[in-house]
Structures are given as structure tokens and as C-alpha cells.
Design a protein around this motif. Structure first.
Motif, mmCIF file in Angstrom:
data_model
loop_
_atom_site.group_PDB
_atom_site.id
_atom_site.type_symbol
_atom_site.label_atom_id
_atom_site.label_comp_id
_atom_site.label_asym_id
_atom_site.label_seq_id
_atom_site.Cartn_x
_atom_site.Cartn_y
_atom_site.Cartn_z
ATOM 1 N N GLY A 4 57.596 32.187 -99.776
ATOM 2 C CA GLY A 4 58.023 33.447 -99.202
ATOM 3 C C GLY A 4 58.641 34.387 -100.218
ATOM 4 O O GLY A 4 58.542 34.205 -101.440
ATOM 5 N N TYR A 5 59.315 35.408 -99.693
ATOM 6 C CA TYR A 5 59.931 36.465 -100.489
ATOM 7 C C TYR A 5 61.292 36.800 -99.894
ATOM 8 O O TYR A 5 61.457 36.832 -98.670
ATOM 9 C CB TYR A 5 59.043 37.711 -100.498
ATOM 10 C CG TYR A 5 59.755 38.958 -100.978
ATOM 11 C CD1 TYR A 5 59.966 39.192 -102.337
ATOM 12 C CD2 TYR A 5 60.246 39.889 -100.065
ATOM 13 C CE1 TYR A 5 60.638 40.324 -102.774
ATOM 14 C CE2 TYR A 5 60.916 41.026 -100.489
ATOM 15 C CZ TYR A 5 61.116 41.237 -101.847
ATOM 16 O OH TYR A 5 61.796 42.346 -102.275
ATOM 17 N N GLY A 6 62.275 37.049 -100.773
ATOM 18 C CA GLY A 6 63.598 37.455 -100.330
ATOM 19 C C GLY A 6 64.039 38.726 -101.031
ATOM 20 O O GLY A 6 63.729 38.942 -102.215
ATOM 21 N N PHE A 7 64.752 39.579 -100.290
ATOM 22 C CA PHE A 7 65.361 40.780 -100.869
ATOM 23 C C PHE A 7 66.858 40.689 -100.704
ATOM 24 O O PHE A 7 67.365 40.388 -99.619
ATOM 25 C CB PHE A 7 64.841 42.044 -100.192
ATOM 26 C CG PHE A 7 65.520 43.296 -100.696
ATOM 27 C CD1 PHE A 7 65.219 43.803 -101.948
ATOM 28 C CD2 PHE A 7 66.472 43.947 -99.916
ATOM 29 C CE1 PHE A 7 65.858 44.944 -102.427
ATOM 30 C CE2 PHE A 7 67.114 45.084 -100.384
ATOM 31 C CZ PHE A 7 66.806 45.590 -101.645
ATOM 32 N N LEU A 8 67.606 40.951 -101.791
ATOM 33 C CA LEU A 8 69.054 40.836 -101.777
ATOM 34 C C LEU A 8 69.707 42.140 -102.190
ATOM 35 O O LEU A 8 69.144 42.934 -102.936
ATOM 36 C CB LEU A 8 69.531 39.744 -102.741
ATOM 37 C CG LEU A 8 69.185 38.300 -102.423
ATOM 38 C CD1 LEU A 8 67.799 37.930 -102.946
ATOM 39 C CD2 LEU A 8 70.239 37.368 -103.006
ATOM 40 N N ASP A 11 65.046 34.832 -92.059
ATOM 41 C CA ASP A 11 66.487 34.587 -91.966
ATOM 42 C C ASP A 11 67.245 35.662 -92.711
ATOM 43 O O ASP A 11 66.693 36.424 -93.506
ATOM 44 C CB ASP A 11 66.875 33.183 -92.441
ATOM 45 C CG ASP A 11 66.664 32.940 -93.924
ATOM 46 O OD1 ASP A 11 66.648 33.914 -94.700
ATOM 47 O OD2 ASP A 11 66.522 31.777 -94.313
ATOM 48 N N ALA A 12 68.546 35.744 -92.412
ATOM 49 C CA ALA A 12 69.448 36.677 -93.076
ATOM 50 C C ALA A 12 70.791 35.986 -93.259
ATOM 51 O O ALA A 12 71.279 35.305 -92.348
ATOM 52 C CB ALA A 12 69.608 37.959 -92.263
ATOM 53 N N TYR A 28 67.840 39.039 -97.048
ATOM 54 C CA TYR A 28 66.843 38.879 -95.988
ATOM 55 C C TYR A 28 65.641 38.185 -96.611
ATOM 56 O O TYR A 28 65.158 38.581 -97.670
ATOM 57 C CB TYR A 28 66.412 40.216 -95.398
ATOM 58 C CG TYR A 28 65.185 40.065 -94.524
ATOM 59 C CD1 TYR A 28 65.275 39.440 -93.284
ATOM 60 C CD2 TYR A 28 63.935 40.496 -94.971
ATOM 61 C CE1 TYR A 28 64.149 39.268 -92.497
ATOM 62 C CE2 TYR A 28 62.811 40.326 -94.189
ATOM 63 C CZ TYR A 28 62.925 39.713 -92.954
ATOM 64 O OH TYR A 28 61.806 39.528 -92.189
ATOM 65 N N ARG A 29 65.162 37.151 -95.936
ATOM 66 C CA ARG A 29 64.102 36.326 -96.505
ATOM 67 C C ARG A 29 63.048 36.075 -95.429
ATOM 68 O O ARG A 29 63.369 35.863 -94.254
ATOM 69 C CB ARG A 29 64.700 35.011 -96.993
ATOM 70 C CG ARG A 29 63.771 34.110 -97.741
ATOM 71 C CD ARG A 29 64.536 32.996 -98.417
ATOM 72 N NE ARG A 29 65.647 32.527 -97.602
ATOM 73 C CZ ARG A 29 66.820 32.131 -98.082
ATOM 74 N NH1 ARG A 29 67.033 32.156 -99.378
ATOM 75 N NH2 ARG A 29 67.768 31.721 -97.283
ATOM 76 N N THR A 30 61.798 36.091 -95.843
ATOM 77 C CA THR A 30 60.694 35.775 -94.941
ATOM 78 C C THR A 30 59.746 34.819 -95.650
ATOM 79 O O THR A 30 59.761 34.704 -96.880
ATOM 80 C CB THR A 30 59.963 37.057 -94.492
ATOM 81 O OG1 THR A 30 59.017 36.739 -93.458
ATOM 82 C CG2 THR A 30 59.242 37.717 -95.654
ATOM 83 N N GLY A 31 58.924 34.114 -94.882
ATOM 84 C CA GLY A 31 58.010 33.161 -95.492
ATOM 85 C C GLY A 31 57.111 32.519 -94.453
ATOM 86 O O GLY A 31 57.180 32.804 -93.248
#
Length: 251
Positions: free
Chosen positions: A77-81, A48-49, A59-62
Motif C-alpha cells: 500500500g501507500y501512506g501519506f503523513l 487506517d489513520a 493516512y494509509r491505504t492498501g
């Protein structure tokens, strides 16, 4: 219209017992695209974003695990901001790395009204600031989030192929840990109307965010929410065995 919304917000925070604080009001528009791709009978890939102008992009993935009864759903998961800073003039220049996990409990229901409870933990690594400017190094904090979603499924009242749902979300967020960055407490309330057609759910609503910056000062961010949720099935020849809701993916 905006005067009515601010009056509604004031009544909300006064009822919450925090009216003794000094408030600043800020308008925002929250955009989001959220996807879940089923890859087995129990697993789905989450992507998702979310974007709020001048505040953040994430942006996050998992990977999500759904048990057979689908009532206790867990994601890691992991998210980058990218975040704004006081001196960035609205540019999103401050990075954050955010490993996370969440568990959702869906209360069993056979009626149109249903509810779920979500707990999420964020491990936040945020680049440091000094006098409003980026500086070397990252600080670390924990963030603990408690969410309740109340949904009412109206069914096919608009058209035969369209599902209409209304949802109210309440979420409390708390920060702990050694780092100086971030506020210690925030509360979010979302009011959403949702149209589902095929694999897509279109959400349009309003969010009110109470951000407790100090014992005497708080911000109220509020504005429209525009989200698209996509549930995909990568299992060839098989029907989906579960579904994820927009409230599962809210940032």
C-alpha cells in the motif's frame, strides 16, 4: 501514578542495557481508526489513520491478500503523513510519502493464547529540513520493522456478545539509507485490552516508545492508546472468511 509509570519505564530500559544514555520523557496520546473491508474470499481493502498530537498524522491505504489457511498474510500500500518540525510549534506541516508492504505470519494455535510475527518495510520520502525549517526537496530512507504480537482471548467473560482480549506488542524499527532524516533505531511496546462486539474492536492501552536519537541521548515517549478497528464484509450473502487484528494495523 505518573511516577510509577516512569519507574516502570526506567526498569524497562535499564533491563534493555541502554541505561548509560541520557533520557528525556515525553507524554503522548495515540489515536487510531483502522478498517479492513473484505471484497473477495482472499482480498481485503485496508484503510487506517493514526494521530499523535504535535508529532504525526498518517493516512494509509492498501490491499491485503489472505491465503486459504490465513496464516501468511501480505499487504502492499501507500501512506501519506504530516509531521511536526522543531520550529512548527506543534503544527503538522512536514509531508512524507510512504510506499510500504508487510507480511504477517500467524503461528497456528487452537488455544486461547496465540502469537503472530510481522515484518514491514517502509520506503520513506520526507521533505528536507534546514535549521529546523522546511526546505526544498525530499530525502529517502528505508525503514525495517519487526513486530511480535502475543494475544490471550478471554472469551465472553464480560457479556455474551462481547469478546475480551489482551495483547502485548513488541516492535523494533531500524532506519537505513542515504537520507539524514529520522532516527536509526526505535523500540515500541504496547499493552492493550480489547473489547470486540460485532464488526468492531475497541482497544485501550499504553505505549512506551524508546527512540534512540544518538549514542548518548534517547527519548522515551509514552502514553495511552485509543484505537477502533472495524472489519467489514462487502461480499453479499457470504460470511467473512478471515479477520484482521488491531496488531496487524498498528503504525
Amino acid at each position: 501514578m505518573m511516577r510509577f509509570i516512569k519507574l516502570l519505564i526506567f526498569c524497562f530500559v535499564f533491563h534493555s542495557g541502554i541505561a548509560q544514555q541520557e533520557f528525556s520523557f515525553n507524554e503522548e496520546v495515540w489515536w487510531g481508526v483502522m478498517t479492513s473491508a473484505q471484497i473477495s474470499n482472499r482480498l481485503a481493502v485496508w484503510n487506517d489513520a493514526h494521530f499523535v498530537n504535535e508529532l504525526f498524522f498518517i493516512y494509509r491505504t492498501g490491499l491485503t491478500y489472505h491465503p486459504k489457511r490465513d496464516n501468511l498474510v501480505t499487504t502492499v500500500g501507500y501512506g501519506f503523513l504530516k509531521l511536526g518540525t522543531p520550529n512548527s510549534e506543534g503544527s503538522l506541516i512536514r509531508p512524507e510519502h510512504r510506499p510500504w508492504m508487510q507480511t504477517i505470519y500467524r503461528v497456528p494455535s487452537t488455544k486461547k493464547l496465540s502469537t503472530s510475527f510481522r515484518f514491514r518495510y517502509d520506503a520513506r520520502f520526507i521533505q528536507n529540513l534546514e535549521a529546523g525549517n522546511l526546505t526544498d526537496g525530499f530525502s529517502f530512507n528505508h525503514r525495517w520493522r519487526f513486530n511480535n504480537a502475543l494475544r490471550y482471548a478471554w472469551g465472553n467473560v464480560i457479556s455474551k456478545n462481547t469478546r475480551f482480549t489482551t495483547t502485548m506488542l513488541n516492535e523494533a524499527l531500524f532506519r537505513t539509507g542515504p537520507g539524514p532524516n529520522g532516527v536509526r533505531h526505535e523500540h515500541r511496546t504496547h499493552f492493550l485490552g480489547q473489547l470486540g462486539k460485532g464488526n468492531f474492536v475497541y482497544s485501550l492501552g499504553y505505549v512506551i516508545r524508546y527512540i534512540n536519537t544518538s549514542p548518548t541521548v534517547a527519548r522515551i515517549n509514552h502514553g495511552p492508546v485509543i484505537w477502533v478497528t472495524i472489519n467489514l464484509n462487502f461480499m453479499k450473502g457470504k460470511l467473512p472468511t478471515f479477520i484482521e487484528y488491531p496488531s496487524d494495523h498498528v503504525d
